[in-house]
Design a protein around this motif. Structure first.
Motif, PDB file in Angstrom:
ATOM      1  N   MET A   1     -19.528   0.174 -10.681  1.00 13.49           N
ATOM      2  CA  MET A   1     -18.954  -0.825  -9.775  1.00 13.49           C
ATOM      3  C   MET A   1     -19.645  -0.752  -8.428  1.00 13.49           C
ATOM      4  O   MET A   1     -19.686   0.314  -7.813  1.00 13.49           O
ATOM      5  N   ASN A   2     -20.182  -1.861  -7.998  1.00 15.16           N
ATOM      6  CA  ASN A   2     -20.837  -1.918  -6.697  1.00 15.16           C
ATOM      7  C   ASN A   2     -19.809  -2.264  -5.635  1.00 15.16           C
ATOM      8  O   ASN A   2     -19.627  -3.417  -5.265  1.00 15.16           O
ATOM      9  N   GLN A   3     -19.141  -1.242  -5.150  1.00 13.42           N
ATOM     10  CA  GLN A   3     -18.105  -1.459  -4.155  1.00 13.42           C
ATOM     11  C   GLN A   3     -18.350  -0.533  -2.974  1.00 13.42           C
ATOM     12  O   GLN A   3     -18.896   0.561  -3.137  1.00 13.42           O
ATOM     13  N   GLN A   4     -17.946  -0.991  -1.817  1.00 16.18           N
ATOM     14  CA  GLN A   4     -18.067  -0.185  -0.618  1.00 16.18           C
ATOM     15  C   GLN A   4     -16.686   0.318  -0.234  1.00 16.18           C
ATOM     16  O   GLN A   4     -15.831  -0.452   0.200  1.00 16.18           O
ATOM     17  N   PHE A   5     -16.483   1.607  -0.409  1.00 14.10           N
ATOM     18  CA  PHE A   5     -15.194   2.214  -0.076  1.00 14.10           C
ATOM     19  C   PHE A   5     -15.222   2.752   1.346  1.00 14.10           C
ATOM     20  O   PHE A   5     -16.246   3.225   1.823  1.00 14.10           O
ATOM     21  N   GLN A   6     -14.084   2.659   1.992  1.00 10.67           N
ATOM     22  CA  GLN A   6     -13.906   3.261   3.305  1.00 10.67           C
ATOM     23  C   GLN A   6     -12.666   4.130   3.267  1.00 10.67           C
ATOM     24  O   GLN A   6     -11.737   3.868   2.500  1.00 10.67           O
ATOM     25  N   ILE A   7     -12.654   5.169   4.082  1.00 14.56           N
ATOM     26  CA  ILE A   7     -11.476   6.030   4.203  1.00 14.56           C
ATOM     27  C   ILE A   7     -10.853   5.804   5.571  1.00 14.56           C
ATOM     28  O   ILE A   7     -11.528   5.941   6.598  1.00 14.56           O
ATOM     29  N   HIS A   8      -9.583   5.441   5.569  1.00 11.27           N
ATOM     30  CA  HIS A   8      -8.851   5.197   6.806  1.00 11.27           C
ATOM     31  C   HIS A   8      -7.616   6.091   6.860  1.00 11.27           C
ATOM     32  O   HIS A   8      -7.009   6.389   5.822  1.00 11.27           O
ATOM     33  N   ASP A   9      -7.238   6.489   8.064  1.00 14.21           N
ATOM     34  CA  ASP A   9      -5.934   7.111   8.288  1.00 14.21           C
ATOM     35  C   ASP A   9      -4.942   5.981   8.524  1.00 14.21           C
ATOM     36  O   ASP A   9      -4.956   5.333   9.578  1.00 14.21           O
ATOM     37  N   ILE A  10      -4.088   5.730   7.538  1.00 13.40           N
ATOM     38  CA  ILE A  10      -3.130   4.629   7.609  1.00 13.40           C
ATOM     39  C   ILE A  10      -1.849   5.129   8.253  1.00 13.40           C
ATOM     40  O   ILE A  10      -1.187   6.042   7.737  1.00 13.40           O
ATOM     41  N   ILE A  11      -1.480   4.530   9.375  1.00 13.28           N
ATOM     42  CA  ILE A  11      -0.291   4.949  10.110  1.00 13.28           C
ATOM     43  C   ILE A  11       0.948   4.366   9.434  1.00 13.28           C
ATOM     44  O   ILE A  11       1.098   3.148   9.316  1.00 13.28           O
ATOM     45  N   ILE A  12       1.840   5.236   8.985  1.00  9.28           N
ATOM     46  CA  ILE A  12       3.099   4.817   8.377  1.00  9.28           C
ATOM     47  C   ILE A  12       4.205   4.788   9.415  1.00  9.28           C
ATOM     48  O   ILE A  12       5.017   3.863   9.480  1.00  9.28           O
ATOM     49  N   ALA A  13       4.249   5.810  10.230  1.00 14.06           N
ATOM     50  CA  ALA A  13       5.225   5.939  11.313  1.00 14.06           C
ATOM     51  C   ALA A  13       4.540   6.702  12.438  1.00 14.06           C
ATOM     52  O   ALA A  13       3.461   7.268  12.235  1.00 14.06           O
ATOM     53  N   PRO A  14       5.142   6.735  13.645  1.00  9.84           N
ATOM     54  CA  PRO A  14       4.483   7.436  14.759  1.00  9.84           C
ATOM     55  C   PRO A  14       4.106   8.869  14.438  1.00  9.84           C
ATOM     56  O   PRO A  14       3.135   9.397  14.974  1.00  9.84           O
TER      57      PRO A  14
END
Length: 217
Positions: A1-14
């Motif tokens: 699969m030719n996909q570009q993945f990124q890793i993010h810190d997803i904020i759920i709560a403060p």
């Protein structure tokens, strides 16, 4: 699969963020590799309204796995999807967060093979045009214990919602509750860079979501 993945810190709560490896751009049929706004809203709802809870959960149609990873911080969770490649990516996210989860391939069309039950099921973006809604109903019916609950997030503009509600009502097996989520805590930017957050996840600014709770009688 030719996909570009990124890793993010997803904020759920403060006080809480979850690392998620996902694609920002994807081709049709690769939706499970993208973190959808409904998944962010569901995860926030679970954090604010359901946790802590010691019941056995299932994260149905887990996608990138964000909700299951949150639940795993408190109790046992089974993360399921029908696409093994999607599950493989979810497993990478489980490892990124050093979580303890069970991952399982589950196709709703094979609901006759289900041989176990859970206390609570959560899901987002499961109802859409072309989805096997009758099979989803049978899957929920088989999986849930008596008095068990199915929490489902659906965008307010989703056209096929009424069809699914009719199916869930058809045999009188469920009590159904519905709530429009209006509190701004569900729609806060999920990245530290707010401009980037609304670029990647515009639905947090442009959409509203309903929480449906189906309680098995």
């Amino acid at each position: 699969m030719n996909q570009q993945f990124q890793i993010h810190d997803i904020i759920i709560a403060p006080s809480l963020s979850i690392k998620i490896r996902n694609t920002i751009q994807f081709r049709h049929g690769q939706d499970g590799f993208h973190l959808w706004e409904a998944g962010i809203v569901l995860t926030r709802y679970v954090f604010y309204n359901i946790m802590p809870q010691k019941s056995i959960f299932m994260d149905l149609g887990t996608g990138v796995g964000i909700t299951g990873i949150l639940i795993s911080k408190y109790t046992r969770v089974i993360m399921t999807d029908y696409n093994q490649d999607v599950l493989d990516n979810a497993w990478m996210n489980v490892k990124l967060n050093q979580s303890q989860c069970i991952l399982m391939q589950l196709d709703w069309r094979n609901h006759n093979k289900i041989s176990f039950q859970v206390d609570l099921i959560v899901g987002s973006d499961l109802v859409y045009s072309g989805a096997p809604l009758n099979d989803l109903y049978q899957t929920i019916l088989k999986l849930l214990k008596q008095n068990g609950k199915f929490y489902l997030i659906i965008p307010s503009n989703r056209m096929c919602t009424s069809e699914f509600i009719e199916i869930m009502n058809s045999e009188g097996q469920f009590e159904i509750q519905k709530e429009l989520l209006e509190d701004e805590k569900y729609y806060q930017p999920c990245l530290l860079d707010q401009e980037q957050s609304y670029t990647f996840y515009p639905g947090l600014k442009e959409l509203k979501f309903y929480m449906y709770i189906f309680i098995k009688k």
